[in-house]
Design an enzyme around this catalytic site. Structure first.
Site, PDB file in Angstrom:
ATOM      1  N   GLY A  13       0.192  -2.209   8.106  1.00 47.66           N
ATOM      2  CA  GLY A  13       0.627  -1.840   6.753  1.00 47.66           C
ATOM      3  C   GLY A  13       0.466  -2.931   5.713  1.00 47.66           C
ATOM      4  O   GLY A  13       1.113  -2.889   4.660  1.00 47.66           O
ATOM      5  N   ASN A  15      -2.049  -3.380   3.773  1.00 49.44           N
ATOM      6  CA  ASN A  15      -2.603  -2.783   2.544  1.00 49.44           C
ATOM      7  C   ASN A  15      -1.516  -2.064   1.749  1.00 49.44           C
ATOM      8  O   ASN A  15      -1.468  -2.170   0.529  1.00 49.44           O
ATOM      9  CB  ASN A  15      -3.763  -1.842   2.870  1.00 49.44           C
ATOM     10  CG  ASN A  15      -5.057  -2.614   3.045  1.00 49.44           C
ATOM     11  OD1 ASN A  15      -5.629  -3.112   2.073  1.00 49.44           O
ATOM     12  ND2 ASN A  15      -5.496  -2.760   4.281  1.00 49.44           N
ATOM     13  N   MET A  93      -5.931   5.723  11.184  1.00 52.94           N
ATOM     14  CA  MET A  93      -7.075   5.702  12.092  1.00 52.94           C
ATOM     15  C   MET A  93      -7.439   7.101  12.604  1.00 52.94           C
ATOM     16  O   MET A  93      -7.688   7.304  13.793  1.00 52.94           O
ATOM     17  CB  MET A  93      -6.783   4.737  13.256  1.00 52.94           C
ATOM     18  CG  MET A  93      -6.465   3.327  12.781  1.00 52.94           C
ATOM     19  SD  MET A  93      -7.672   2.640  11.621  1.00 52.94           S
ATOM     20  CE  MET A  93      -8.962   2.218  12.771  1.00 52.94           C
ATOM     21  N   ILE A  95      -9.579  10.935  11.341  1.00 57.87           N
ATOM     22  CA  ILE A  95     -10.405  11.652  10.370  1.00 57.87           C
ATOM     23  C   ILE A  95      -9.517  12.701   9.706  1.00 57.87           C
ATOM     24  O   ILE A  95      -8.830  13.452  10.396  1.00 57.87           O
ATOM     25  CB  ILE A  95     -11.577  12.381  11.086  1.00 57.87           C
ATOM     26  CG1 ILE A  95     -12.387  11.397  11.939  1.00 57.87           C
ATOM     27  CG2 ILE A  95     -12.440  13.125  10.080  1.00 57.87           C
ATOM     28  CD1 ILE A  95     -13.163  10.377  11.175  1.00 57.87           C
ATOM     29  N   HIS A 112     -11.961   0.809   3.644  1.00 61.85           N
ATOM     30  CA  HIS A 112     -12.748   0.610   4.856  1.00 61.85           C
ATOM     31  C   HIS A 112     -13.177  -0.859   4.928  1.00 61.85           C
ATOM     32  O   HIS A 112     -13.636  -1.409   3.929  1.00 61.85           O
ATOM     33  CB  HIS A 112     -13.974   1.537   4.835  1.00 61.85           C
ATOM     34  CG  HIS A 112     -14.761   1.438   6.090  1.00 61.85           C
ATOM     35  ND1 HIS A 112     -14.344   2.025   7.267  1.00 61.85           N
ATOM     36  CD2 HIS A 112     -15.908   0.784   6.376  1.00 61.85           C
ATOM     37  CE1 HIS A 112     -15.224   1.737   8.220  1.00 61.85           C
ATOM     38  NE2 HIS A 112     -16.177   0.986   7.705  1.00 61.85           N
ATOM     39  N   ASP A 148     -16.175   8.070   6.257  1.00 57.80           N
ATOM     40  CA  ASP A 148     -16.415   6.869   5.449  1.00 57.80           C
ATOM     41  C   ASP A 148     -17.610   7.049   4.517  1.00 57.80           C
ATOM     42  O   ASP A 148     -18.391   6.115   4.307  1.00 57.80           O
ATOM     43  CB  ASP A 148     -16.630   5.640   6.369  1.00 57.80           C
ATOM     44  CG  ASP A 148     -15.439   5.391   7.280  1.00 57.80           C
ATOM     45  OD1 ASP A 148     -14.298   5.616   6.843  1.00 57.80           O
ATOM     46  OD2 ASP A 148     -15.656   4.978   8.433  1.00 57.80           O
TER      47      ASP A 148
HETATM   48  C1  GAR Z   1      -7.625  -2.529   7.423  1.00 56.23           C
HETATM   49  O1  GAR Z   1      -8.482  -3.611   7.650  1.00 56.23           O
HETATM   50  C2  GAR Z   1      -8.391  -1.289   7.038  1.00 56.23           C
HETATM   51  O2  GAR Z   1      -9.536  -1.573   6.277  1.00 56.23           O
HETATM   52  C3  GAR Z   1      -8.775  -0.755   8.392  1.00 56.23           C
HETATM   53  O3  GAR Z   1      -7.617  -0.937   9.179  1.00 56.23           O
HETATM   54  C4  GAR Z   1      -6.920  -2.085   8.713  1.00 56.23           C
HETATM   55  C5  GAR Z   1      -5.476  -1.688   8.466  1.00 56.23           C
HETATM   56  O4  GAR Z   1      -4.704  -2.803   8.150  1.00 56.23           O
HETATM   57  N1  GAR Z   1      -9.134   0.629   8.317  1.00 56.23           N
HETATM   58  C6  GAR Z   1     -10.071   1.173   9.074  1.00 56.23           C
HETATM   59  O5  GAR Z   1     -10.692   0.553   9.912  1.00 56.23           O
HETATM   60  C7  GAR Z   1     -10.312   2.644   8.797  1.00 56.23           C
HETATM   61  N2  GAR Z   1     -11.494   3.103   9.477  1.00 56.23           N
HETATM   62  P1  GAR Z   1      -3.241  -2.647   7.558  1.00 56.23           P
HETATM   63  O6  GAR Z   1      -2.486  -1.657   8.451  1.00 56.23           O
HETATM   64  O7  GAR Z   1      -2.671  -4.029   7.657  1.00 56.23           O
HETATM   65  O8  GAR Z   1      -3.365  -2.165   6.142  1.00 56.23           O
END
Ligand code: GAR
Length: 205
Positions: A13, A15, A93, A95, A112, A148
């Site tokens: 989390g 992001n 994670m 679709i 992404h 994506d």
């Molecule tokens: C991030 O790096 C995001 O870009 C990636 O998962 C991570 C989540 O981090 N997403 C994917 O790979 C989607 N295909 P977070 O939970 O710390 O935000």
């Protein structure tokens, strides 16, 4: 217009945290109205709770890699009940399918960890390293029916360094993700994004 965000995530989390931080700093006109996770006990739920954001684990069974069927209906209902107008995929994670896209037309965003269209799918930072690219990065895009593949809003480049491991490269990509997502949402909140075919035009302020 102030955004009402539903954030979907499966992991740590960070992001979502960058979006919370931007809102709390007054640099993003938005409110996170709910956080939903397909992973029980995911750290994103604790982070949300710490900021008094309603947060719930909602199972996506029986599906393993997608959000579909009854689970999709439940997610849509919960997001609508929370008054969300925009869906933010932040490390979710799975679709997402047509039903969710139709419930929030043109209002589903994803981040992404690669410079799309290179390296869609999983562990994209590792894909970039294994491929031998000298530049990696991240992409915020509108979600369409593909994987994506939707129109790109913001991209940030990250140089690959000698001696990078998947972990060190992903960590530097994440620093840029935390800048890119609030930036894309700021543009959306300011009504400055226009989708024209594959392109997203950014209108002048
Ligand atoms: C991030 O790096 C995001 O870009 C990636 O998962 C991570 C989540 O981090 N997403 C994917 O790979 C989607 N295909 P977070 O939970 O710390 O935000």
């Amino acid at each position: 217009m102030s955004l009402r965000l539903a954030v979907l995530g499966s992991g740590s989390g960070t992001n979502m945290q960058s979006i919370v931080d931007a809102i709390e700093a007054g640099t993003l006109d938005a409110k996170i109205v709910c956080v939903l996770s397909d992973v029980e006990g995911a750290k994103i739920l604790d982070r949300a709770a710490r900021h008094a954001i309603p947060a719930r684990y909602v199972s996506c069974a029986p599906f393993k890699t997608k959000l579909d069927g009854e689970a999709q209906e439940t997610y849509i209902r919960m997001m609508k009940e929370a008054g969300a107008d925009t869906v933010v995929l932040a490390g979710f994670m799975r679709i997402v399918k047509q039903g969710l896209l139709e419930a929030f037309p043109g209002r589903v965003l994803n981040i992404h960890p690669a410079l799309l269209p290179a390296f869609p799918g999983l562990e994209s930072w590792k894909q970039a390293l294994d491929y031998g690219t000298k530049v990696a990065g991240c992409t915020v895009h509108f979600v369409d029916a593909g994987t994506d593949s939707g129109p790109i809003i913001v991209q940030k480049a990250v140089p690959v360094e000698e001696g990078d491991t998947p972990e060190t490269l992903h960590a530097r990509i994440q620093v840029q993700e935390h800048i890119a997502y609030p930036e894309a949402l700021r543009l959306l909140a300011a009504n400055r994004l226009r989708i024209e075919g594959r392109r997203v035009r950014i209108l002048a302020p």
